[in-house]
Scaffold this active site. Structure first.
Site, PDB file in Angstrom:
ATOM      1  N   ASP A  57       0.823  -1.125  -0.071  1.00 53.68           N
ATOM      2  CA  ASP A  57       0.179  -0.141   0.075  1.00 53.68           C
ATOM      3  C   ASP A  57       0.894   1.113  -0.060  1.00 53.68           C
ATOM      4  O   ASP A  57       1.580   1.459   1.045  1.00 53.68           O
ATOM      5  CB  ASP A  57      -0.820   0.002   1.259  1.00 53.68           C
ATOM      6  CG  ASP A  57      -1.810   1.209   1.323  1.00 53.68           C
ATOM      7  OD1 ASP A  57      -1.753   2.196   0.668  1.00 53.68           O
ATOM      8  OD2 ASP A  57      -2.755   1.194   2.109  1.00 53.68           O
ATOM      9  N   ASN A  84       3.191   3.610 -10.866  1.00 58.23           N
ATOM     10  CA  ASN A  84       1.962   3.812 -11.419  1.00 58.23           C
ATOM     11  C   ASN A  84       0.722   3.617 -10.119  1.00 58.23           C
ATOM     12  O   ASN A  84      -0.549   3.783 -10.843  1.00 58.23           O
ATOM     13  CB  ASN A  84       1.585   2.999 -12.516  1.00 58.23           C
ATOM     14  CG  ASN A  84       1.416   1.374 -12.067  1.00 58.23           C
ATOM     15  OD1 ASN A  84       2.383   0.680 -11.496  1.00 58.23           O
ATOM     16  ND2 ASN A  84       0.395   0.893 -12.236  1.00 58.23           N
ATOM     17  N   SER A 138       1.929   9.750 -14.949  1.00 58.06           N
ATOM     18  CA  SER A 138       0.997  10.994 -14.791  1.00 58.06           C
ATOM     19  C   SER A 138       0.007  10.795 -15.752  1.00 58.06           C
ATOM     20  O   SER A 138      -0.604   9.568 -15.883  1.00 58.06           O
ATOM     21  CB  SER A 138       1.769  12.247 -15.059  1.00 58.06           C
ATOM     22  OG  SER A 138       0.881  13.440 -14.957  1.00 58.06           O
ATOM     23  N   TYR A 152      -8.164  14.996  -8.606  1.00 53.51           N
ATOM     24  CA  TYR A 152      -7.422  14.229  -9.207  1.00 53.51           C
ATOM     25  C   TYR A 152      -6.204  14.962 -10.162  1.00 53.51           C
ATOM     26  O   TYR A 152      -5.059  14.475 -10.238  1.00 53.51           O
ATOM     27  CB  TYR A 152      -8.264  13.066 -10.345  1.00 53.51           C
ATOM     28  CG  TYR A 152      -7.133  12.121 -11.039  1.00 53.51           C
ATOM     29  CD1 TYR A 152      -6.779  11.173 -10.701  1.00 53.51           C
ATOM     30  CD2 TYR A 152      -7.188  12.614 -12.504  1.00 53.51           C
ATOM     31  CE1 TYR A 152      -5.886  10.323 -11.456  1.00 53.51           C
ATOM     32  CE2 TYR A 152      -6.295  11.902 -13.158  1.00 53.51           C
ATOM     33  CZ  TYR A 152      -5.905  10.714 -12.718  1.00 53.51           C
ATOM     34  OH  TYR A 152      -5.070   9.863 -13.532  1.00 53.51           O
ATOM     35  N   LYS A 156      -1.952  15.158  -9.908  1.00 57.03           N
ATOM     36  CA  LYS A 156      -1.169  14.787 -10.869  1.00 57.03           C
ATOM     37  C   LYS A 156      -0.354  16.013 -11.382  1.00 57.03           C
ATOM     38  O   LYS A 156       0.961  16.045 -11.538  1.00 57.03           O
ATOM     39  CB  LYS A 156      -1.874  14.457 -12.264  1.00 57.03           C
ATOM     40  CG  LYS A 156      -2.587  12.987 -11.981  1.00 57.03           C
ATOM     41  CD  LYS A 156      -1.491  11.930 -11.874  1.00 57.03           C
ATOM     42  CE  LYS A 156      -2.215  10.449 -11.803  1.00 57.03           C
ATOM     43  NZ  LYS A 156      -1.053   9.408 -11.417  1.00 57.03           N
ATOM     44  N   THR A 188      -8.850   0.597 -19.061  1.00 54.53           N
ATOM     45  CA  THR A 188      -8.801   0.029 -17.788  1.00 54.53           C
ATOM     46  C   THR A 188      -9.796  -0.375 -17.075  1.00 54.53           C
ATOM     47  O   THR A 188     -10.958   0.128 -17.256  1.00 54.53           O
ATOM     48  CB  THR A 188      -7.334   0.257 -16.886  1.00 54.53           C
ATOM     49  OG1 THR A 188      -7.949   1.689 -16.568  1.00 54.53           O
ATOM     50  CG2 THR A 188      -6.389   0.429 -18.033  1.00 54.53           C
TER      51      THR A 188
END
Length: 289
Positions: A57, A84, A138, A152, A156, A188
Site C-alpha cells: 500500500d 503507477n 502521470s 485528481y 497529477k 482499464t
C-alpha cells in the site's frame, strides 16, 4: 545476449499490462499491489525466479521500504520502476470532502513521491553498476485540468512538478533516467474503481436531471486507446538509451498537451508588456543603504 531487466511496479490497472509484457519479454517482474491474490493466475505461470509478488500500500512509507528491501533480497537490483499506483475521484471542486481528497493525495502524490525517493536511492546505492529508469505515470490531466476530476488533476499536477525538480537534482554520474508518462484515456478498470462524491445541488441541471460538470463521464467510459498497445509503447521507450523527460501517449493526450503548450505561449506573449520596466533600480537600492 543482454541480461533480463528487472521491473518493479504496482500491478493493478495499467501496471498489470506492464507486468505481463515484461514477463512475456523474458524479463523479471516484482509485482506489488494491495491484494496479491489478484495475481494468482500469473503466479501459476511464472516461478519465483521470474515473478515476485508483494503486498504494498503505497500510502504507507514503511511498506514501500520493505518492498524494496525484499526486491534486493530476491534479485539484488532493480532496473525499471514503473511508478503507477493511483486512484481516481469524480467530484466537483466545491463539493469535494477534504478527507476524500486527502486520501487520494496520499496515494497519487505522497505514495508516488515516496516510491520515487526509494527508487532513486536504490538505483544509486544498491545497483551495481549504479543506474536505473524511473517511469512516473502521470496523465494528460496533470497538464490540463478537467471538470469533475479537479482534485485528481491537482494530484497529477503536483507529481509533475516534483518529478521535474527530481530529474534536475539527479547527478549525471548516477545514470538514472526519469520519464513522466502523460497518459490519455486507456481501457482499464479505472472507471469502475473511481470514487464518486454526491454532486452539490447547484451543479445539477434541474430540467435534464444531470450533474453538468460530469456529464461527459459515465460509470466506465469507453476510452480511445488500448492499454496493451500502450504498455508495448512504454516498454519500447523505457529501453531506449536516452528516454525523454516527458512521454505523451494517446492521441487525446497529444491534443491536450499541444493545446496547453500553445495556450501557455500565447499567455506569456500577451503578458510580456506588463513585465516591462519591472526591473530593480540597483542605484536606488544602493543609495538606501
Amino acid at each position: 545476449m543482454s541480461l533480463p531487466k528487472i521491473w518493479f511496479s504496482s500491478s493493478s490497472g495499467f501496471g498489470r499490462h506492464m507486468t505481463e509484457l515484461a514477463l512475456q519479454s523474458g524479463d523479471i517482474a516484482i509485482a506489488t499491489l494491495r491484494s496479491p491474490a489478484a495475481l494468482a493466475d500469473l503466479a501459476s505461470q511464472y516461478g519465483p525466479d521470474k515473478l515476485l509478488i508483494l503486498r504494498l500500500d503505497v500510502s504507507k512509507p514503511d511498506e514501500i521500504r520493505v518492498a524494496f528491501a525484499k526486491a534486493k533480497e530476491a534479485f539484488g537490483r532493480i532496473d525499471v520502476v514503473f511508478n503507477n499506483a493511483g486512484s481516481g475521484l469524480m467530484s466537483e471542486v466545491e463539493g469535494t470532502p477534504d478527507d476524500v481528497a486527502r486520501a487520494m493525495f496520499e496515494v497519487n502524490f505522497w505514495g508516488a513521491a515516496n516510491v520515487s525517493q526509494e527508487a532513486v536511492r536504490f538505483f544509486r546505492e544498491i545497483n551495481v553498476p549504479a543506474g536505473g529508469r524511473l517511469l512516473q505515470v502521470s496523465s494528460s490531466g496533470g497538464v490540463q485540468g478537467l471538470p469533475a476530476i479537479g482534485y485528481y488533476c491537482a494530484s497529477k499536477f503536483a507529481i509533475e512538478g516534483l518529478t521535474e525538480a527530481l530529474a534536475d537534482e539527479i547527478r549525471p554520474e548516477w545514470n538514472i533516467k526519469v520519464t513522466l508518462i502523460e497518459l490519455g484515456g486507456f481501457m482499464t478498470n479505472a472507471g469502475r474503481s473511481m470514487v464518486r462524491s454526491v454532486p452539490p445541488p447547484a451543479y445539477i441541471d434541474i430540467e435534464r436531471k444531470i450533474a453538468t460538470a460530469r456529464a461527459y463521464l459515465t460509470v466506465n467510459p469507453r476510452m480511445p486507446s488500448d492499454a496493451t498497445k500502450g504498455a508495448a509503447a512504454i516498454y519500447k521507450m523505457a529501453l531506449t538509451p536516452d528516454p525523454p523527460l516527458r512521454f505523451v501517449l494517446g492521441k487525446d493526450s497529444l491534443e491536450k498537451v499541444k493545446k496547453k503548450g500553445e495556450n501557455l505561449i500565447a499567455a506569456a506573449e500577451a503578458s510580456a508588456p506588463f513585465s516591462e520596466g519591472l526591473g530593480l533600480d540597483l542605484s536606488v537600492l544602493s543609495a538606501r543603504r
